[in-house]
Scaffold this motif. Structure first.
Motif, PDB file in Angstrom:
ATOM      1  N   LEU A 178      35.227  21.582 -15.037  1.00 11.61           N
ATOM      2  CA  LEU A 178      36.387  21.026 -14.352  1.00 11.61           C
ATOM      3  C   LEU A 178      36.053  19.782 -13.541  1.00 11.61           C
ATOM      4  CD1 LEU A 178      39.425  21.645 -13.917  1.00 11.61           C
ATOM      5  CD2 LEU A 178      38.766  22.806 -11.801  1.00 11.61           C
ATOM      6  N   VAL A 179      34.846  19.696 -12.992  1.00 10.22           N
ATOM      7  CA  VAL A 179      34.474  18.558 -12.149  1.00 10.22           C
ATOM      8  C   VAL A 179      34.403  17.292 -13.004  1.00 10.22           C
ATOM      9  CG1 VAL A 179      32.690  17.580 -10.668  1.00 10.22           C
ATOM     10  CG2 VAL A 179      33.184  20.034 -10.571  1.00 10.22           C
ATOM     11  N   PRO A 180      35.068  16.205 -12.614  1.00  5.36           N
ATOM     12  CA  PRO A 180      35.051  14.977 -13.417  1.00  5.36           C
ATOM     13  C   PRO A 180      33.629  14.458 -13.619  1.00  5.36           C
ATOM     14  CG  PRO A 180      36.734  14.846 -11.703  1.00  5.36           C
ATOM     15  CD  PRO A 180      35.922  16.069 -11.412  1.00  5.36           C
ATOM     16  N   THR A 181      33.353  13.965 -14.809  1.00  6.84           N
ATOM     17  CA  THR A 181      31.989  13.543 -15.132  1.00  6.84           C
ATOM     18  C   THR A 181      31.551  12.306 -14.364  1.00  6.84           C
ATOM     19  OG1 THR A 181      32.812  12.302 -17.035  1.00  6.84           O
ATOM     20  CG2 THR A 181      32.080  14.544 -17.436  1.00  6.84           C
ATOM     21  N   HIS A 182      32.504  11.525 -13.802  1.00  4.55           N
ATOM     22  CA  HIS A 182      32.069  10.357 -13.038  1.00  4.55           C
ATOM     23  C   HIS A 182      31.386  10.783 -11.736  1.00  4.55           C
ATOM     24  CE1 HIS A 182      36.096  10.922 -11.118  1.00  4.55           C
ATOM     25  NE2 HIS A 182      35.447  10.543 -10.041  1.00  4.55           N
ATOM     26  N   LEU A 183      31.491  12.076 -11.368  1.00  3.55           N
ATOM     27  CA  LEU A 183      30.802  12.583 -10.190  1.00  3.55           C
ATOM     28  C   LEU A 183      29.438  13.175 -10.522  1.00  3.55           C
ATOM     29  CD1 LEU A 183      33.835  14.319  -8.419  1.00  3.55           C
ATOM     30  CD2 LEU A 183      32.864  12.075  -7.943  1.00  3.55           C
ATOM     31  N   PHE A 184      29.056  13.142 -11.780  1.00  2.00           N
ATOM     32  CA  PHE A 184      27.758  13.675 -12.200  1.00  2.00           C
ATOM     33  C   PHE A 184      26.622  12.788 -11.678  1.00  2.00           C
ATOM     34  CE2 PHE A 184      28.722  16.202 -16.330  1.00  2.00           C
ATOM     35  CZ  PHE A 184      29.582  17.016 -15.610  1.00  2.00           C
ATOM     36  N   PRO A 185      25.430  13.370 -11.524  1.00  2.00           N
ATOM     37  CA  PRO A 185      24.244  12.517 -11.337  1.00  2.00           C
ATOM     38  C   PRO A 185      24.115  11.571 -12.526  1.00  2.00           C
ATOM     39  CG  PRO A 185      23.713  14.835 -10.988  1.00  2.00           C
ATOM     40  CD  PRO A 185      25.095  14.802 -11.540  1.00  2.00           C
ATOM     41  N   LYS A 186      23.483  10.444 -12.286  1.00  3.90           N
ATOM     42  CA  LYS A 186      23.469   9.394 -13.297  1.00  3.90           C
ATOM     43  C   LYS A 186      22.868   9.862 -14.621  1.00  3.90           C
ATOM     44  CE  LYS A 186      21.197   5.691 -12.152  1.00  3.90           C
ATOM     45  NZ  LYS A 186      20.810   4.361 -11.630  1.00  3.90           N
ATOM     46  N   PHE A 187      21.786  10.622 -14.568  1.00  2.00           N
ATOM     47  CA  PHE A 187      21.126  11.025 -15.819  1.00  2.00           C
ATOM     48  C   PHE A 187      22.047  11.961 -16.612  1.00  2.00           C
ATOM     49  CE2 PHE A 187      20.272  15.043 -13.873  1.00  2.00           C
ATOM     50  CZ  PHE A 187      20.010  15.927 -14.926  1.00  2.00           C
ATOM     51  N   ALA A 188      22.761  12.855 -15.915  1.00  2.00           N
ATOM     52  CA  ALA A 188      23.645  13.798 -16.601  1.00  2.00           C
ATOM     53  C   ALA A 188      24.899  13.095 -17.113  1.00  2.00           C
ATOM     54  CB  ALA A 188      24.012  14.941 -15.666  1.00  2.00           C
ATOM     55  N   ARG A 189      25.303  12.051 -16.417  1.00  2.00           N
ATOM     56  CA  ARG A 189      26.482  11.324 -16.872  1.00  2.00           C
ATOM     57  C   ARG A 189      26.218  10.661 -18.215  1.00  2.00           C
ATOM     58  NH1 ARG A 189      29.607   6.329 -13.886  1.00  2.00           N
ATOM     59  NH2 ARG A 189      31.426   6.327 -15.237  1.00  2.00           N
ATOM     60  N   PHE A 190      24.985  10.217 -18.439  1.00  2.00           N
ATOM     61  CA  PHE A 190      24.631   9.664 -19.745  1.00  2.00           C
ATOM     62  C   PHE A 190      24.845  10.696 -20.846  1.00  2.00           C
ATOM     63  CE2 PHE A 190      21.992   6.221 -17.728  1.00  2.00           C
ATOM     64  CZ  PHE A 190      22.642   5.177 -18.360  1.00  2.00           C
ATOM     65  N   LEU A 191      24.444  11.944 -20.587  1.00  2.00           N
ATOM     66  CA  LEU A 191      24.606  12.991 -21.591  1.00  2.00           C
ATOM     67  C   LEU A 191      26.085  13.266 -21.847  1.00  2.00           C
ATOM     68  CD1 LEU A 191      21.821  15.437 -20.347  1.00  2.00           C
ATOM     69  CD2 LEU A 191      21.689  13.800 -22.240  1.00  2.00           C
TER      70      LEU A 191
ATOM     71  N   GLY B 103      38.304  21.034 -20.955  1.00  2.00           N
ATOM     72  CA  GLY B 103      37.765  21.387 -19.650  1.00  2.00           C
ATOM     73  C   GLY B 103      38.817  21.718 -18.610  1.00  2.00           C
ATOM     74  N   LEU B 104      40.022  21.227 -18.786  1.00  2.00           N
ATOM     75  CA  LEU B 104      41.095  21.518 -17.845  1.00  2.00           C
ATOM     76  C   LEU B 104      41.516  22.987 -17.903  1.00  2.00           C
ATOM     77  CD1 LEU B 104      43.178  20.162 -15.871  1.00  2.00           C
ATOM     78  CD2 LEU B 104      44.676  19.944 -17.866  1.00  2.00           C
ATOM     79  N   LEU B 105      41.297  23.638 -19.054  1.00  2.00           N
ATOM     80  CA  LEU B 105      41.824  24.979 -19.284  1.00  2.00           C
ATOM     81  C   LEU B 105      40.773  26.079 -19.298  1.00  2.00           C
ATOM     82  CD1 LEU B 105      44.336  24.192 -22.202  1.00  2.00           C
ATOM     83  CD2 LEU B 105      44.635  23.874 -19.762  1.00  2.00           C
ATOM     84  N   THR B 106      39.502  25.739 -19.496  1.00  2.00           N
ATOM     85  CA  THR B 106      38.485  26.782 -19.700  1.00  2.00           C
ATOM     86  C   THR B 106      38.353  27.709 -18.501  1.00  2.00           C
ATOM     87  OG1 THR B 106      36.846  25.128 -19.009  1.00  2.00           O
ATOM     88  CG2 THR B 106      37.079  25.525 -21.363  1.00  2.00           C
ATOM     89  N   ARG B 107      38.669  27.216 -17.323  1.00  2.00           N
ATOM     90  CA  ARG B 107      38.603  28.041 -16.114  1.00  2.00           C
ATOM     91  C   ARG B 107      39.444  29.313 -16.237  1.00  2.00           C
ATOM     92  NH1 ARG B 107      41.334  25.430 -10.701  1.00  2.00           N
ATOM     93  NH2 ARG B 107      41.723  27.336  -9.528  1.00  2.00           N
ATOM     94  N   PHE B 108      40.496  29.275 -17.061  1.00  2.00           N
ATOM     95  CA  PHE B 108      41.434  30.388 -17.121  1.00  2.00           C
ATOM     96  C   PHE B 108      41.232  31.285 -18.345  1.00  2.00           C
ATOM     97  CE2 PHE B 108      43.640  26.711 -15.143  1.00  2.00           C
ATOM     98  CZ  PHE B 108      43.668  27.199 -13.850  1.00  2.00           C
ATOM     99  N   LYS B 109      40.146  31.078 -19.079  1.00  2.00           N
ATOM    100  CA  LYS B 109      39.977  31.833 -20.320  1.00  2.00           C
ATOM    101  C   LYS B 109      39.845  33.328 -20.071  1.00  2.00           C
ATOM    102  CE  LYS B 109      34.978  31.153 -20.378  1.00  2.00           C
ATOM    103  NZ  LYS B 109      35.012  30.870 -18.929  1.00  2.00           N
TER     104      LYS B 109
END
Length: 825
Positions: free
Chosen positions: A644-657, A545-551
């Protein structure tokens, strides 16, 4: 799959990435060598004066009773005592000094003579320092304004701070107060571009080690602007029929309610899982009216389903409440503005304002993407276009009823470096250091307790060995909004505690749809001069995820190598899809998407090969007590998060996924940047933390020397002169063993995350009045402490040089993973 392979060697993945500072390191303004000499001399004199002061005070104290009959001399001695306390000269003329010395013995006279010599020398040095610091300030301002001569830098400022480029240029401001404010802004961006490799336009460029590059860039109107235009179209009765719509998903009495937030230049869609209440009926009614297999409906079908005397008004109310949402008509990777222009092509110019404004946006887009070397006034023209597009975004947000929504980012740009970058992993010593680092990291990579909680809740609902066909519904039930969720809070606390000693958690099994451990290492190299040769900046998830922005920027070869790496990170999955959220409204997330076919959640953009989450199944393995996500054919499905956005900032339901896909936490302490930084037990004192190295050998720095400083202890530019501020800062620096050159991080009073907590660090010099001035204004209310960190590499320790021979800061990203096939089975 088990994870008992404690001896699985770390694999160094490809592709690699290098982030290159947009300006040479020399653009960071530094005082001259004479300033350092004077500060050294001043410190030497201050030490000598401090050592002598007690003796001089004793001598003067003993003289006072001897001068009862000489009042004038007595007053002079008392004044000298007060001056001695300040390490100041006694203030006597030669005649007065000679008369006073008549009352002193030889030893006392020697002490007084020495005091007068030292204080006179200190005053002379202070006078020279005053002039030198003034010259340093003028030179610093010249260095900063000279950076504007770099077209790429000036053009990038038009994106970062368009109003400053249009109105605040330091060269055009003659009032001192406004000029200093302009200089502070210019300083912040100049040192960011020269010392901190954080990709943004050409403030930092990127490239692939071992390759030559041509400096080209990608431009895009931000997804946020296009998305606000979409909602403005949906709110007009003339253009709403051009779009399709989707009702909010429901499960039982729960509803997925989207809320769009723009802050700090980033847009988020926060999906709240809430009790549906009366909205459930409308959501079910609209779902029943969907006339396509994809769960969407036309505007006409929506109005027909809503009914009533004024169905459009009811439609607007449901649109505003999030029960109904427009479907973005563009796919992942498509230009949203072009799609919206084509969609509204048949609407007359005298129709809704948003239609004419979209055509204006197309013209402004061309101005924003104009070549940066086209004309001397190009940055101001670009800044004007950026400001106008930002204004359009505000107007569309207001038309959509989003009164507090501020789309700050309006144009996205990433650029390739113009340098040929030396290879990184081909260097045997570097590769060996990274393998040693990987071996040390692996025992601290452990399975999250949040994964355990996810398994526990699944078994409670579906039983051991159970199966769930409504994966979204399960995630929604797990992520429902409540005042408190004690189980999740406990899981988070256990994860925090496990960082200290994961033990066997590092080797717990995960299902075949979950990734084995991985990590991305961001590090800097130093010139080999006998000291450290590598500094570990931080760790990120290693799944790409750190690199996909530049593909799209770095070409098909880079994208193919990255795609291969991502699939290698899920070696036991039969199908690989990407799970990237907020692609319809977040530009950086949209840029990160498109590497794999998407696994789509409600509201996400589709693409060829897309698979809806509703088509998947989740099953429990009772033997290993793990969960596996299955594709429609019953084989394991990897839902790779490549955003790129860290998953700990996800909504709770999406963080489970996300946790289901990659359940590992990197608890290793072997990097410099670890959040949250802990405040000292005694918050009033300065806490010094020593530099740490891998294995204590000194070659690989895993933690820079740093100091946690209470804000009120900082020597900042105040009411005194520049030279006085620099003198105080130098004394502070010497007292705590700090170097001149540092990075500053803000630490808020609370320990949670905040925009200030996560702000980019600021490069400073403690011998620079300009730096101290910027630092004083950079610290915001609510900040209790500042973390000062040695700048390692310092400005003269960067090995990379540009075409002019100037040193450039560079940061390398290398992907590590611990699955080589059979070893982890």
């Amino acid at each position: 799959m088990t994870a008992t392979a404690t001896h699985t060697p770390v694999q160094l993945g490809v592709p690699e990435l290098t982030r290159v500072a947009g300006l040479p390191a020399v653009c960071c303004p530094r005082p001259g060598a004479r300033t350092a000499e004077l500060l050294d001399r001043q410190a030497e004199l201050s030490g000598a004066l401090e050592e002598l002061r007690g003796r001089v005070e004793d001598v003067l104290f003993a003289l006072v009773p001897l001068l009862d009959d000489a009042r004038e001399l007595r007053r002079a001695v008392l004044a000298a005592r007060r001056a001695a306390h300040r390490a100041a000269p006694p203030g006597w003329d030669e005649r007065t000094a000679a008369r006073i010395e008549e009352y002193a013995d030889e030893e006392a006279r020697a002490a007084l003579h020495r005091w007068q010599e030292l204080t006179a020398a200190a005053q002379a040095v202070a006078g020279e320092l005053e002039k030198e610091v003034a010259q340093d300030r003028a030179a610093a301002e010249d260095t900063l304004t000279a950076a504007l001569e770099d077209p790429a830098f000036a053009h990038s400022l038009a994106l970062a701070t368009p109003d400053w480029v249009r109105y605040g240029s330091a060269r055009k401001l003659h009032k001192a107060r406004k000029r200093q404010r302009a200089i502070r802004t210019l300083y912040s961006y100049t040192v960011r571009a020269a010392a901190k490799t954080s990709p943004f336009a050409r403030l930092t460029t990127v490239g692939v080690p071992g390759r030559a590059h041509d400096g080209h860039a990608v431009h895009q109107v931000s997804a946020t602007v296009a998305f606000t235009a979409l909602y403005a179209l949906a709110c007009s009765p003339h253009t709403a029929p051009l779009l399709r719509y989707r009702p909010s998903p429901t499960t039982g009495e729960l509803l997925l309610h989207p809320e769009y937030v723009a802050t700090g230049g980033v847009t988020w869609r926060i999906d709240h899982v809430v009790e549906a209440g009366p909205a459930a009926g409308w959501a079910h009614t609209l779902a029943a009216a969907c006339d396509e297999g994809d769960g969407t409906l036309s505007h006409e079908a929506a109005l027909r389903a809503l009914g009533g005397a004024d169905p459009f008004r009811r439609y607007l109310r449901l649109l505003d409440s999030g029960v109904l949402a427009p479907v973005a008509p563009w796919r992942r990777g498509e230009d949203a503005v072009s799609v919206l222009l084509a969609l509204t092509d048949g609407v007359r110019d005298d129709g809704p304002a948003v239609v004419a404004q979209l055509r204006e946006l197309a013209a402004e887009r061309d101005r924003m993407a104009a070549p940066f070397g086209a004309a001397a006034d190009a940055p101001r023209q670009r800044a004007g276009a950026v400001a106008r597009v930002r204004e359009l975004g505000r107007e569309w947000a207001r038309a959509a009823g989003w009164d507090r929504f501020e789309p700050a980012e309006v144009c996205y740009e990433d650029a390739v470096t113009e340098l040929r970058l030396p290879p990184v992993l081909e260097d045997e010593e570097t590769a060996a250091d990274l393998r040693r680092l990987g071996a040390s990291i692996r025992p601290r990579l452990f399975r999250s307790h949040l994964y355990d909680e996810l398994v526990r809740r699944f078994v409670a609902l579906y039983g051991r060995g159970g199966s769930c066909d409504d994966v979204l519904g399960f995630a929604m039930r797990c992520g429902a909004e409540t005042d408190r969720d004690p189980e999740l809070e406990r899981a988070a606390q256990l994860d925090l505690a496990a960082r200290e000693d994961p033990g066997e958690r590092a080797w717990l099994p995960v299902g075949p749809s979950s990734a084995p451990p991985s990590a991305a290492v961001l590090f800097q190299q130093m010139r080999p001069v006998g000291g450290p040769r590598m500094v570990v900046n931080q760790f990120n998830p290693g799944t790409g995820g750190l690199l996909t922005r530049f593909k799209g920027l770095l070409g098909d070869g880079f994208a193919d190598a990255l795609r291969t790496h991502v699939r290698r990170c899920w070696p036991y999955a039969a199908h690989h899809h990407e799970l990237v959220l907020w692609t319809e409204c977040s530009t950086v997330q949209a840029q990160s998407a498109g590497l794999l076919p998407p696994l789509t959640l409600p509201g996400e953009l589709t693409a060829p090969g897309a698979l809806a989450l509703s088509a998947t199944r989740l099953v429990h393995d009772p033997h290993q007590d793990t969960l596996t996500l299955l594709a429609p054919d019953g084989l394991p499905l990897a839902a790779a998060y490549t955003g790129l956005v860290p998953t700990h900032l996800f909504p709770k339901f999406a963080r489970f996924l996300a946790v289901l896909s990659d359940p590992w936490i990197n608890g290793s302490p072997l990097s410099d940047y670890r959040m949250p930084f802990q405040l000292p037990r005694d918050p009033e004192r300065v806490l010094a933390l020593d530099r740490q190295t891998l294995g204590g050998e000194g070659r690989v720095v895993t933690r820079r020397a740093s100091w946690i400083v209470p804000v009120d202890r900082l020597p900042l530019l105040g009411s005194g002169s520049d030279a006085e501020a620099v003198t105080a800062a130098d004394a502070f620096r010497r007292a705590h063993g700090m170097p001149y050159e540092l990075f500053a991080y803000l630490l808020p009073a609370g320990r949670g995350m905040s925009p200030d907590h996560d702000r980019k660090p600021l490069w400073i010099r403690l011998d620079s009045a300009v730096s101290l001035d910027v630092l004083a204004h950079w610290i915001t209310p609510g900040i209790s402490h500042v973390r000062l960190v040695e700048a390692l590499p310092a400005h003269d320790q960067h090995p990379l040089r540009d075409a002019h021979g100037e040193q450039r800061a560079a940061e390398h990203a290398v992907l590590l993973h611990w699955s080589d096939g059979e070893g982890d089975r």
